[in-house]
Design a protein around this motif. Structure first.
Motif, short mmCIF file in Angstrom:
data_model
loop_
_atom_site.label_atom_id
_atom_site.label_comp_id
_atom_site.label_asym_id
_atom_site.label_seq_id
_atom_site.Cartn_x
_atom_site.Cartn_y
_atom_site.Cartn_z
N ALA A 18 50.67 9.58 83.96
CA ALA A 18 49.61 10.10 84.83
C ALA A 18 49.59 9.33 86.14
O ALA A 18 49.93 8.14 86.18
CB ALA A 18 48.26 9.96 84.12
N GLY A 19 49.20 9.98 87.22
CA GLY A 19 49.10 9.35 88.53
C GLY A 19 47.68 8.92 88.80
O GLY A 19 46.86 8.88 87.89
N PRO A 20 47.33 8.60 90.05
CA PRO A 20 48.25 8.68 91.19
C PRO A 20 49.17 7.47 91.30
O PRO A 20 50.20 7.56 91.93
CB PRO A 20 47.30 8.74 92.39
CG PRO A 20 46.11 7.95 91.95
CD PRO A 20 45.97 8.22 90.47
N PHE A 21 48.80 6.34 90.69
CA PHE A 21 49.69 5.18 90.74
C PHE A 21 50.85 5.40 89.77
O PHE A 21 50.91 6.42 89.07
CB PHE A 21 48.90 3.90 90.39
CG PHE A 21 47.92 3.50 91.47
CD1 PHE A 21 48.34 2.76 92.57
CD2 PHE A 21 46.58 3.88 91.40
CE1 PHE A 21 47.45 2.41 93.57
CE2 PHE A 21 45.68 3.53 92.39
CZ PHE A 21 46.12 2.79 93.49
N CYS A 22 51.78 4.48 89.73
CA CYS A 22 52.95 4.65 88.85
C CYS A 22 52.50 4.87 87.40
O CYS A 22 53.05 5.73 86.70
CB CYS A 22 53.85 3.41 88.91
SG CYS A 22 54.78 3.24 90.43
N PHE A 23 51.54 4.08 86.97
CA PHE A 23 51.08 4.16 85.59
C PHE A 23 49.57 4.34 85.57
O PHE A 23 48.83 3.43 85.19
CB PHE A 23 51.51 2.90 84.81
CG PHE A 23 52.99 2.81 84.57
CD1 PHE A 23 53.57 3.31 83.41
CD2 PHE A 23 53.83 2.23 85.52
CE1 PHE A 23 54.94 3.24 83.19
CE2 PHE A 23 55.21 2.16 85.32
CZ PHE A 23 55.78 2.67 84.15
N GLY A 24 49.10 5.49 86.04
CA GLY A 24 47.69 5.82 85.87
C GLY A 24 46.83 5.57 87.08
O GLY A 24 47.28 5.59 88.23
N ALA A 25 45.56 5.31 86.80
CA ALA A 25 44.52 5.32 87.83
C ALA A 25 44.40 4.03 88.61
O ALA A 25 43.70 3.99 89.62
CB ALA A 25 43.18 5.66 87.17
N GLU A 26 45.05 2.97 88.14
CA GLU A 26 44.93 1.67 88.82
C GLU A 26 46.32 1.13 89.13
O GLU A 26 47.28 1.42 88.42
CB GLU A 26 44.18 0.66 87.93
CG GLU A 26 42.76 1.07 87.56
CD GLU A 26 41.82 1.10 88.77
OE1 GLU A 26 42.12 0.40 89.77
OE2 GLU A 26 40.81 1.83 88.71
N PRO A 27 46.43 0.32 90.18
CA PRO A 27 47.74 -0.26 90.50
C PRO A 27 48.17 -1.29 89.45
O PRO A 27 47.33 -1.97 88.86
CB PRO A 27 47.52 -0.94 91.85
CG PRO A 27 46.05 -1.17 91.95
CD PRO A 27 45.38 -0.09 91.15
N GLY A 38 62.78 13.30 97.76
CA GLY A 38 62.70 14.04 96.50
C GLY A 38 61.95 13.31 95.40
O GLY A 38 61.73 13.88 94.32
N PHE A 39 61.53 12.09 95.66
CA PHE A 39 60.91 11.28 94.60
C PHE A 39 59.39 11.45 94.65
O PHE A 39 58.65 10.56 95.08
CB PHE A 39 61.32 9.82 94.76
CG PHE A 39 62.82 9.59 94.78
CD1 PHE A 39 63.67 10.38 94.00
CD2 PHE A 39 63.37 8.59 95.56
CE1 PHE A 39 65.05 10.17 94.00
CE2 PHE A 39 64.76 8.38 95.57
CZ PHE A 39 65.59 9.18 94.80
N LYS A 40 58.94 12.60 94.14
CA LYS A 40 57.53 13.00 94.32
C LYS A 40 56.55 12.02 93.68
O LYS A 40 55.52 11.70 94.26
CB LYS A 40 57.32 14.40 93.73
CG LYS A 40 58.23 15.48 94.33
CD LYS A 40 58.01 15.65 95.83
CE LYS A 40 58.92 16.74 96.40
NZ LYS A 40 59.02 16.65 97.88
N ARG A 41 56.87 11.58 92.47
CA ARG A 41 55.95 10.65 91.80
C ARG A 41 55.93 9.29 92.49
O ARG A 41 54.88 8.66 92.61
CB ARG A 41 56.33 10.51 90.31
CG ARG A 41 55.83 11.59 89.42
CD ARG A 41 54.28 11.53 89.30
NE ARG A 41 53.84 10.41 88.46
CZ ARG A 41 53.11 9.38 88.89
NH1 ARG A 41 52.76 9.28 90.16
NH2 ARG A 41 52.72 8.44 88.06
N ALA A 78 52.62 7.61 94.20
CA ALA A 78 52.16 6.25 93.88
C ALA A 78 52.08 5.41 95.16
O ALA A 78 51.12 4.64 95.35
CB ALA A 78 53.10 5.60 92.87
N GLU A 79 53.08 5.55 96.02
CA GLU A 79 53.07 4.78 97.27
C GLU A 79 51.84 5.14 98.12
O GLU A 79 51.19 4.25 98.69
CB GLU A 79 54.35 5.07 98.07
CG GLU A 79 54.43 4.26 99.35
CD GLU A 79 55.53 4.76 100.28
OE1 GLU A 79 55.72 6.00 100.37
OE2 GLU A 79 56.18 3.92 100.93
N ALA A 80 51.53 6.43 98.21
CA ALA A 80 50.38 6.85 99.02
C ALA A 80 49.09 6.27 98.45
O ALA A 80 48.22 5.79 99.20
CB ALA A 80 50.31 8.38 99.07
N ALA A 81 48.95 6.31 97.13
CA ALA A 81 47.75 5.74 96.51
C ALA A 81 47.68 4.24 96.78
O ALA A 81 46.61 3.70 97.08
CB ALA A 81 47.77 6.00 95.00
#
Lengths: 210, 210
Positions: free
Chosen positions: B149-158, B181-184, B188-191
């Motif tokens: 799950a996003g938005p971070f790599c592993f869920g809601a927190e960095p 092409g690396f959408k996820r 995560a970067e944007a978050a």
């Protein structure tokens, strides 16, 4: 559990030692690196990097990256420990393990050596690259433990540092690096290889050894 | 505490983020990599690998290797956490962090790129090496979090994963790797960059930025 590895892979060797130290028996499966079996689609589906090892847990989880697997082992099977208790001491052991795992091993692994050849560097120079990488990285490691008590890297018991050191010394010698000056590393290696957890994990004793 | 780093060093950037996440203020000191200041004798005495960063603790301990420093921070300042609580989840976060820290970053760092030039590879091909290393490594990382799950790599927190990802994406773009092409990873970067701990750690905001 099942460990998918390769007898000559240094990262697989690390996890074999860790499992032995914790007294955990696993089934061993092999992916032959020189035949490219680690790049087969069925393996990439569980290990997208196409690297060994992968640890398959009893409930079917696929764990990748040897140091992440070893930290998981330490958290789920804390006895005997692979890390000291004191946070600063833990940081020093991890720094030594990472100095090998980040800055030596990946810069001389099969993928990078093949890439060097693809970039036009001949085999003799590729071996020189690997030898230099091992020598220079291990020279720094020797200094990292210069003030630590022996016989292991960090004192009287093996740690994650020895688990990373012993396989790297195999690679260093294979590529012809001169490690004879690294007295503390060799002292730690000798202590480790006299320990049953390390002795049972050596590449030549694995079922897929050639 | 004092962090000896360099604004453009990805490993220094990771530790800056971690310190910010934990709310720990430190003095910043710089070693200019292209001027070779990290290979000066006084620095090698505290960091035998000649790499940045080094964290100097309040009682004068010198901690090296960014991931070892971050694990030390996590153990000594557990709130907010950089790793989840569940051991399997921790192993996945660490595996992602190590996929970058072992298999991407060291294979495209300044030392290796200079070594490629010393082995006779011209600058354009050296940049191609760095771009390929970033692209291929990040492509595997994209798959590692495809089901998370996003938005971070592993869920809601960095986590430690985002801490390693964000600096690596800077390098990837600098070398011209196509990361579109690396959408996820981009999600995560944007978050992350919207988070104050990351925003304050970006290279261009550091006192030694050029």
């Amino acid at each position: 559990m099942q460990l998918i590895g390769y007898f000559r892979s240094g990262a697989s060797y690390r996890v074999r030692i860790g499992l032995n130290l914790k007294g955990i028996g696993v089934e061993h499966a092999s992916r032959h690196l020189r035949k490219g079996e680690h790049k087969a689609p069925d393996y990439l589906a569980i290990n997208p990097q196409g690297l060994v090892p992968t640890l398959v847990t009893d409930d079917g989880q696929h764990l990748t990256q040897s140091l992440a697997i070893l930290e998981w082992l330490e958290e789920t099977h804390p006895t005997p420990p692979m890390l000291p208790k004191d946070p600063i001491a833990r940081a020093r052991v991890r720094a030594f393990a990472l100095a090998i795992s980040c800055d030596v091993h990946p810069v001389q692994n099969l993928g990078v050596l093949n890439k060097l050849k693809a970039y036009g560097i001949d085999e003799a120079r590729v071996n020189q690259w690997a030898a230099e990488t091992n020598h220079d990285g291990l020279a720094a490691c020797e200094k990292l433990i210069a003030d630590e008590a022996g016989p292991f890297c960090f004192g009287a018991e093996p740690t994650l540092a020895d688990i990373c050191l012993v396989p790297q010394l195999v690679n260093a010698r294979r590529f012809g690096a001169d490690v004879s000056g690294f007295k503390r590393l060799l002292e730690a290696e000798a202590a480790a290889l006299a320990h049953p957890a390390f002795a049972a994990a050596v590449p030549e004793k694995q079922p897929d050894a050639e």
